[in-house]
Motif scaffolding. Structure first.
Motif, PDB file in Angstrom:
ATOM      1  N   PRO A 258       0.819  -1.228   0.000  1.00 59.46           N
ATOM      2  CA  PRO A 258       0.000   0.000   0.000  1.00 59.46           C
ATOM      3  C   PRO A 258       0.846   1.269   0.000  1.00 59.46           C
ATOM      4  CG  PRO A 258      -0.782  -1.532   1.675  1.00 59.46           C
ATOM      5  CD  PRO A 258       0.519  -2.065   1.166  1.00 59.46           C
ATOM      6  N   VAL A 259       1.964   1.258   0.741  1.00 60.27           N
ATOM      7  CA  VAL A 259       2.838   2.446   0.766  1.00 60.27           C
ATOM      8  C   VAL A 259       3.339   2.751  -0.644  1.00 60.27           C
ATOM      9  CG1 VAL A 259       5.080   3.319   1.575  1.00 60.27           C
ATOM     10  CG2 VAL A 259       3.542   2.186   3.173  1.00 60.27           C
ATOM     11  N   ALA A 260       3.788   1.710  -1.343  1.00 62.82           N
ATOM     12  CA  ALA A 260       4.297   1.892  -2.712  1.00 62.82           C
ATOM     13  C   ALA A 260       3.210   2.424  -3.633  1.00 62.82           C
ATOM     14  CB  ALA A 260       4.837   0.565  -3.233  1.00 62.82           C
ATOM     15  N   GLN A 261       1.994   1.925  -3.446  1.00 57.28           N
ATOM     16  CA  GLN A 261       0.894   2.383  -4.307  1.00 57.28           C
ATOM     17  C   GLN A 261       0.554   3.843  -4.047  1.00 57.28           C
ATOM     18  OE1 GLN A 261      -2.547  -0.189  -4.543  1.00 57.28           O
ATOM     19  NE2 GLN A 261      -1.219  -1.901  -4.046  1.00 57.28           N
ATOM     20  N   ILE A 262       0.604   4.239  -2.770  1.00 59.43           N
ATOM     21  CA  ILE A 262       0.319   5.648  -2.443  1.00 59.43           C
ATOM     22  C   ILE A 262       1.351   6.544  -3.149  1.00 59.43           C
ATOM     23  CG2 ILE A 262       0.369   7.365  -0.573  1.00 59.43           C
ATOM     24  CD1 ILE A 262      -0.818   5.101   1.232  1.00 59.43           C
ATOM     25  N   GLY A 263       2.621   6.125  -3.074  1.00 61.03           N
ATOM     26  CA  GLY A 263       3.689   6.939  -3.658  1.00 61.03           C
ATOM     27  C   GLY A 263       3.700   6.938  -5.170  1.00 61.03           C
ATOM     28  N   LEU A 264       3.456   5.766  -5.768  1.00 62.09           N
ATOM     29  CA  LEU A 264       3.631   5.649  -7.221  1.00 62.09           C
ATOM     30  C   LEU A 264       2.357   5.874  -8.024  1.00 62.09           C
ATOM     31  CD1 LEU A 264       6.017   2.566  -7.384  1.00 62.09           C
ATOM     32  CD2 LEU A 264       6.624   4.954  -7.711  1.00 62.09           C
ATOM     33  N   ILE A 265       1.213   5.523  -7.464  1.00 61.95           N
ATOM     34  CA  ILE A 265      -0.024   5.597  -8.252  1.00 61.95           C
ATOM     35  C   ILE A 265      -0.947   6.717  -7.766  1.00 61.95           C
ATOM     36  CG2 ILE A 265      -2.041   4.306  -9.077  1.00 61.95           C
ATOM     37  CD1 ILE A 265      -0.343   1.742  -8.621  1.00 61.95           C
ATOM     38  N   ILE A 266      -1.211   6.761  -6.456  1.00 64.80           N
ATOM     39  CA  ILE A 266      -2.164   7.764  -5.950  1.00 64.80           C
ATOM     40  C   ILE A 266      -1.533   9.156  -5.951  1.00 64.80           C
ATOM     41  CG2 ILE A 266      -3.616   8.427  -3.977  1.00 64.80           C
ATOM     42  CD1 ILE A 266      -3.748   5.418  -3.292  1.00 64.80           C
ATOM     43  N   ARG A 267      -0.294   9.259  -5.521  1.00 66.28           N
ATOM     44  CA  ARG A 267       0.474  10.514  -5.513  1.00 66.28           C
ATOM     45  C   ARG A 267      -0.320  11.683  -4.921  1.00 66.28           C
ATOM     46  NH1 ARG A 267       4.817  11.093  -9.310  1.00 66.28           N
ATOM     47  NH2 ARG A 267       5.370   9.092 -10.183  1.00 66.28           N
ATOM     48  N   PRO A 268      -0.561  11.630  -3.621  1.00 63.26           N
ATOM     49  CA  PRO A 268      -1.352  12.710  -3.027  1.00 63.26           C
ATOM     50  C   PRO A 268      -0.600  14.032  -2.966  1.00 63.26           C
ATOM     51  CG  PRO A 268      -0.602  11.186  -1.332  1.00 63.26           C
ATOM     52  CD  PRO A 268      -0.132  10.640  -2.632  1.00 63.26           C
ATOM     53  N   TRP A 269       0.698  13.994  -3.144  1.00 63.67           N
ATOM     54  CA  TRP A 269       1.490  15.233  -3.136  1.00 63.67           C
ATOM     55  C   TRP A 269       2.628  15.083  -4.151  1.00 63.67           C
ATOM     56  CZ3 TRP A 269       1.034  11.903   1.037  1.00 63.67           C
ATOM     57  CH2 TRP A 269       2.131  11.081   1.274  1.00 63.67           C
ATOM     58  N   PRO A 270       3.198  16.215  -4.652  1.00 70.59           N
ATOM     59  CA  PRO A 270       4.289  16.115  -5.625  1.00 70.59           C
ATOM     60  C   PRO A 270       5.513  15.441  -5.001  1.00 70.59           C
ATOM     61  CG  PRO A 270       3.501  18.385  -5.422  1.00 70.59           C
ATOM     62  CD  PRO A 270       2.855  17.604  -4.338  1.00 70.59           C
ATOM     63  N   LEU A 271       6.144  14.563  -5.767  1.00 72.04           N
ATOM     64  CA  LEU A 271       7.293  13.823  -5.237  1.00 72.04           C
ATOM     65  C   LEU A 271       8.586  14.294  -5.876  1.00 72.04           C
ATOM     66  CD1 LEU A 271       6.007  10.125  -5.314  1.00 72.04           C
ATOM     67  CD2 LEU A 271       6.182  11.610  -3.327  1.00 72.04           C
ATOM     68  N   SER A 272       9.643  14.339  -5.061  1.00 72.55           N
ATOM     69  CA  SER A 272      10.968  14.627  -5.616  1.00 72.55           C
ATOM     70  C   SER A 272      11.449  13.365  -6.327  1.00 72.55           C
ATOM     71  CB  SER A 272      11.932  14.996  -4.490  1.00 72.55           C
ATOM     72  OG  SER A 272      12.151  13.851  -3.679  1.00 72.55           O
TER      73      SER A 272
ATOM     74  N   ALA B  28      12.689   6.022  -4.145  1.00 78.25           N
ATOM     75  CA  ALA B  28      12.457   5.302  -2.879  1.00 78.25           C
ATOM     76  C   ALA B  28      11.165   4.491  -2.960  1.00 78.25           C
ATOM     77  CB  ALA B  28      12.395   6.296  -1.722  1.00 78.25           C
ATOM     78  N   PHE B  29      10.101   5.109  -3.485  1.00 79.36           N
ATOM     79  CA  PHE B  29       8.832   4.381  -3.597  1.00 79.36           C
ATOM     80  C   PHE B  29       8.951   3.211  -4.586  1.00 79.36           C
ATOM     81  CE2 PHE B  29       6.678   8.191  -1.762  1.00 79.36           C
ATOM     82  CZ  PHE B  29       6.032   7.531  -0.731  1.00 79.36           C
ATOM     83  N   ALA B  30       9.742   3.435  -5.654  1.00 82.31           N
ATOM     84  CA  ALA B  30       9.942   2.349  -6.630  1.00 82.31           C
ATOM     85  C   ALA B  30      10.681   1.177  -5.977  1.00 82.31           C
ATOM     86  CB  ALA B  30      10.728   2.869  -7.837  1.00 82.31           C
ATOM     87  N   VAL B  31      11.656   1.502  -5.137  1.00 85.05           N
ATOM     88  CA  VAL B  31      12.397   0.441  -4.426  1.00 85.05           C
ATOM     89  C   VAL B  31      11.450  -0.314  -3.481  1.00 85.05           C
ATOM     90  CG1 VAL B  31      14.211  -0.002  -2.711  1.00 85.05           C
ATOM     91  CG2 VAL B  31      14.659   1.550  -4.626  1.00 85.05           C
ATOM     92  N   ILE B  32      10.623   0.456  -2.777  1.00 88.71           N
ATOM     93  CA  ILE B  32       9.642  -0.179  -1.867  1.00 88.71           C
ATOM     94  C   ILE B  32       8.725  -1.115  -2.664  1.00 88.71           C
ATOM     95  CG2 ILE B  32       7.609   0.283  -0.408  1.00 88.71           C
ATOM     96  CD1 ILE B  32       9.061   2.846   0.517  1.00 88.71           C
ATOM     97  N   PHE B  33       8.295  -0.637  -3.824  1.00 87.90           N
ATOM     98  CA  PHE B  33       7.414  -1.447  -4.666  1.00 87.90           C
ATOM     99  C   PHE B  33       8.113  -2.742  -5.092  1.00 87.90           C
ATOM    100  CE2 PHE B  33       5.722  -2.543  -8.907  1.00 87.90           C
ATOM    101  CZ  PHE B  33       4.395  -2.770  -8.567  1.00 87.90           C
ATOM    102  N   LEU B  34       9.378  -2.634  -5.507  1.00 86.71           N
ATOM    103  CA  LEU B  34      10.123  -3.822  -5.947  1.00 86.71           C
ATOM    104  C   LEU B  34      10.332  -4.807  -4.794  1.00 86.71           C
ATOM    105  CD1 LEU B  34      12.757  -2.249  -8.365  1.00 86.71           C
ATOM    106  CD2 LEU B  34      10.761  -3.617  -8.983  1.00 86.71           C
ATOM    107  N   VAL B  35      10.630  -4.243  -3.616  1.00 92.33           N
ATOM    108  CA  VAL B  35      10.812  -5.112  -2.435  1.00 92.33           C
ATOM    109  C   VAL B  35       9.495  -5.838  -2.128  1.00 92.33           C
ATOM    110  CG1 VAL B  35      11.234  -5.125   0.071  1.00 92.33           C
ATOM    111  CG2 VAL B  35      12.700  -3.778  -1.439  1.00 92.33           C
TER     112      VAL B  35
END
Lengths: 90, 154
Positions: free
Chosen positions: B26-40, B46-53
């Protein structure tokens, strides 16, 4: 729980295994199961199939009802003492 | 023909992996898909790494435990076969209920939506389907890991 409806099934598997000097792995390989399954059987967390029960009894050379029972087994000390008490009473 | 059996994960590892997966995915999805805020760019990495893990953990649980994977004949003893069948049966029911809930929500939300349900936009529908897909792959193994008492020799 992994209970195979074994709540009313009692066994003396650990006792027989210890007396035979077998490890769980040894016994498991003789009856064709995972060693963990022997642990679950001994703790009463799993009730074996008839086939497995018979295989286990065959390993120890005893009738299956000596190994498994629907009633709790008498404590070992009481079982050992009973014949002596009877002999003493004659 | 001889087949090579993938080594099994212990019950403990399967439990830990399934917990980590439930947190990281879920954390990876929030960062990569939902994107509630602009990401550096760093945060995206970091979110991509979390997703891969999370994906790796999911695959390890799926492949490393009886459940979804096909076991060779005789690979499971009678206790393991019973436990696996129970886990698969429970997963089937859970997934059935989730699909029913999904269909009900979609039907109600696209026909008047008098209940004020969340609108089924493409993103939300895809997200839910991705999660259901992963859930049905992992659920039998996770149920099996959590229903099996951890043996002292495990």
């Amino acid at each position: 729980m992994t209970n195979n409806d074994a709540s009313s099934l009692h066994n003396r598997l650990a006792l027989f295994r210890a007396e035979a000097g077998l490890s769980r792995e040894d016994l498991a390989s003789q009856v064709g199961v995972n060693p963990q399954t022997i642990g679950f059987l001994e703790r009463g967390q799993y009730g074996p199939s008839l086939e497995l029960g018979l295989k286990l009894a065959r390993v120890f050379g005893v009738p299956v009802e000596m190994l498994f029972s629907l009633e709790p087994f008498a404590p070992l000390a009481a079982s050992l003492a009973a014949p002596r008490i009877m002999e003493g009473g004659r | 023909m001889a087949t090579t059996q993938v080594p099994r994960l212990s019950t403990r590892k399967a439990r830990w992996f399934s917990i980590a997966l439930a947190l990281l995915f879920p954390v990876a999805q929030i960062g990569l898909i939902i994107r509630p805020w602009p990401l550096s760019p760093m945060a995206e990495v970091a979110f991509a790494v979390i997703f891969l893990v999370a994906m790796a953990l999911g695959l390890a649980v799926m492949i490393g435990t009886p459940g979804w994977r096909r076991e060779a004949k005789g690979a499971l003893d009678e206790r393991e076969a019973i436990e696996t069948a129970r886990a698969l049966s429970l997963s089937y029911r859970i997934m059935g209920l989730l699909l029913m809930a999904f269909t009900l929500w979609y039907g109600l939300a696209t026909r008047g939506n008098s209940l004020g349900l969340p609108e089924p936009g493409t993103m939300l529908v895809v997200l839910l389907l991705i999660n259901m897909l992963w859930l049905q792959l992992i659920l039998p193994s996770a149920i099996l890991a959590w229903n099996t008492p951890v043996d002292e020799e495990d």
